[in-house]
Design an enzyme around this catalytic site. Structure first.
Site, mmCIF file in Angstrom:
data_model
loop_
_atom_site.group_PDB
_atom_site.id
_atom_site.type_symbol
_atom_site.label_atom_id
_atom_site.label_comp_id
_atom_site.label_asym_id
_atom_site.label_seq_id
_atom_site.Cartn_x
_atom_site.Cartn_y
_atom_site.Cartn_z
ATOM 1 N N CYS A 69 0.840 -1.192 0.000
ATOM 2 C CA CYS A 69 0.000 0.000 0.000
ATOM 3 C C CYS A 69 0.881 1.249 0.000
ATOM 4 O O CYS A 69 1.855 1.320 0.749
ATOM 5 C CB CYS A 69 -0.907 -0.007 1.232
ATOM 6 S SG CYS A 69 -2.050 1.405 1.258
ATOM 7 N N CYS A 73 -0.352 4.886 6.906
ATOM 8 C CA CYS A 73 -1.128 4.775 8.142
ATOM 9 C C CYS A 73 -0.320 4.008 9.191
ATOM 10 O O CYS A 73 0.064 2.852 8.968
ATOM 11 C CB CYS A 73 -2.447 4.067 7.878
ATOM 12 S SG CYS A 73 -3.442 4.828 6.559
ATOM 13 N N CYS A 76 -1.057 0.251 10.406
ATOM 14 C CA CYS A 76 -1.365 -0.785 9.420
ATOM 15 C C CYS A 76 -0.155 -1.625 9.060
ATOM 16 O O CYS A 76 0.922 -1.099 8.747
ATOM 17 C CB CYS A 76 -1.948 -0.134 8.165
ATOM 18 S SG CYS A 76 -2.476 -1.334 6.928
ATOM 19 N N CYS A 113 -17.419 -8.736 3.742
ATOM 20 C CA CYS A 113 -16.714 -7.468 3.575
ATOM 21 C C CYS A 113 -15.538 -7.683 2.639
ATOM 22 O O CYS A 113 -14.602 -8.423 2.965
ATOM 23 C CB CYS A 113 -16.234 -6.940 4.923
ATOM 24 S SG CYS A 113 -17.564 -6.758 6.134
ATOM 25 N N CYS A 146 -20.357 -5.693 1.542
ATOM 26 C CA CYS A 146 -19.775 -4.397 1.893
ATOM 27 C C CYS A 146 -18.409 -4.308 1.225
ATOM 28 O O CYS A 146 -17.614 -5.253 1.300
ATOM 29 C CB CYS A 146 -19.641 -4.263 3.410
ATOM 30 S SG CYS A 146 -18.893 -2.702 3.962
ATOM 31 N N CYS A 206 -20.670 2.497 6.537
ATOM 32 C CA CYS A 206 -20.056 1.765 7.650
ATOM 33 C C CYS A 206 -18.768 2.499 7.992
ATOM 34 O O CYS A 206 -17.868 2.597 7.145
ATOM 35 C CB CYS A 206 -19.781 0.327 7.225
ATOM 36 S SG CYS A 206 -18.816 -0.635 8.417
ATOM 37 N N ARG A 276 -20.085 -2.907 16.099
ATOM 38 C CA ARG A 276 -19.438 -4.171 15.772
ATOM 39 C C ARG A 276 -18.099 -4.308 16.497
ATOM 40 O O ARG A 276 -17.252 -3.427 16.438
ATOM 41 C CB ARG A 276 -19.201 -4.247 14.266
ATOM 42 C CG ARG A 276 -18.657 -5.580 13.775
ATOM 43 C CD ARG A 276 -18.346 -5.530 12.289
ATOM 44 N NE ARG A 276 -19.440 -4.929 11.547
ATOM 45 C CZ ARG A 276 -19.280 -4.293 10.393
ATOM 46 N NH1 ARG A 276 -18.083 -4.171 9.855
ATOM 47 N NH2 ARG A 276 -20.324 -3.774 9.771
#
Length: 374
Positions: A69, A73, A76, A113, A146, A206, A276
């Protein structure tokens, strides 16, 4: 203790009458002592029971594309320059993704998801995800889908909706004022914009947070109310997994009691929304996970994107042993007043444990790694 119990009982009564916690009340929940913790849980449980009964909604992650990626972040394992050992692979084929999704649906998952690493999808990526959704729908027509693909461009939410997606996940993660402390390659405003685009494109929003990144009580309250302003239908509450090889490695700041307070605060702010239990619940809540089910009404079943979760059969045992049932066909996830138009109701499959997810790392205290199922 009696005084605090009355305080939280009164808060629950007001929330059940149609209100929600104020910022000051949310801070008070986070600031309670361990002696008052069960009173807080009991009050939040009253709200959860009113709107969701004893149902638990199961969600299942499918990691469509992992690693490499370009974003930085700090939490992560797939971030730019991470040395976490997370596997990297390009897009799964629609058939591979459908196979993975079937594992979760067979075990009772109501929502699948679909997640992909990266800054955001290109238009060809949207086409690829559309083919994946079609492959999943061919096997499981009623499952909720999702997508979680990063920052959305103009018109992409509508294209996902037209392809059969029901919802889009993009978390705010932390308070706006401290977002630059955890990421520099995109902004908090970018995240807010993506959630707004998802809603305006006809998808159920979400969006949630990550706790345990060094935030204060005020930061948690701020992100909770920022989320409330976006009116999501589901709010995942993640607890930081401090992966080796990331800037947050070794940051073990949460206790099980702290996690329960955070969940209770979120329930008082989101009384009729799916709250959740998400990443990190096993390593931070540990033996208090069953108490968390009295506050949250949904969990991820099995593994996460790059880390091992609790075994599927253990999740199902925990649900049934504590008097809860898996949300099944004919039971809408949200109260009628909040239900998103057109959201399907899935048929729960046989209650069997799923096979392992696609990628996993050893979590703290876990046993031997299992090979990736790619």
């Amino acid at each position: 203790m009696i005084g605090m119990r009355r305080t939280f009982d009164a808060l629950a009564e007001r929330v059940l009458a149609g209100g929600r916690a104020t910022r000051d009340e949310a801070r008070a929940v986070l600031g309670t002592s361990d002696d008052d913790l069960l009173d807080v849980v009991a009050a939040a449980a009253r709200v959860r029971r009113r709107y969701f009964g004893n149902r638990v909604k199961l969600n299942y992650l499918v990691n469509l594309k992992s690693g490499r990626c370009p974003e930085d972040c700090g939490y992560c394992s797939q971030r730019l320059g991470a040395e976490s050992g997370a596997l990297s692979y390009t897009w799964l084929s629609p058939e591979q993704a459908a196979d993975a999704a079937s594992a979760g649906v067979t075990a009772g998952a109501k929502r699948v998801c679909l997640v992909a690493s990266g800054r955001g999808p290109t238009d060809p990526d949207i086409d690829r995800v559309a083919r994946t959704i079609a492959a999943i729908r061919e096997r499981h027509a009623d499952v909720e889908v999702c997508a979680c693909l990063g920052l959305l461009g103009a018109g992409q939410a509508t294209r996902l909706r037209d392809a059969g997606a029901d919802a889009y996940n993009h978390n705010l993660n932390t308070a706006g004022e401290r977002y630059a402390d955890i990421c520099t390659t995109h902004t908090y405003a970018d995240r807010v914009s993506t959630v707004e685009q998802a809603r305006s494109g006809g998808l159920s929003a979400c969006s949630g947070l990550i706790a345990g990144m060094g935030e204060s009580d005020d930061d948690l309250v701020e992100v909770a109310f920022a989320l409330a302003d976006l009116a999501p239908d589901s709010v995942p509450v993640n607890f930081l997994i401090p992966f080796d090889g990331t800037p947050m490695a070794g940051r073990w700041q949460l206790t099980p009691q702290r996690c329960l307070r955070i969940l209770a605060m979120m329930r008082f702010v989101f009384p009729d929304v799916e709250v959740r239990l998400a990443g990190g619940r096993e390593i931070h809540l540990r033996t208090l996970q069953p108490l968390a089910l009295h506050i949250a009404n949904a969990i991820f079943l099995g593994d996460y994107l790059t880390s091992e979760g609790q075994a599927g059969h253990a999740d199902l045992d925990m649900i049934s042993d504590n008097g809860f049932v898996v949300e099944a066909a004919g039971e809408p996830s949200l109260p009628t007043a909040r239900a998103a138009a057109g959201m399907p109701v899935t048929t729960a499959g046989n209650m069997v444990a799923p096979p392992t997810n696609l990628v996993r790392l050893r979590r703290r205290g876990a046993g031997t790694d299992l090979p990736p199922n790619t």
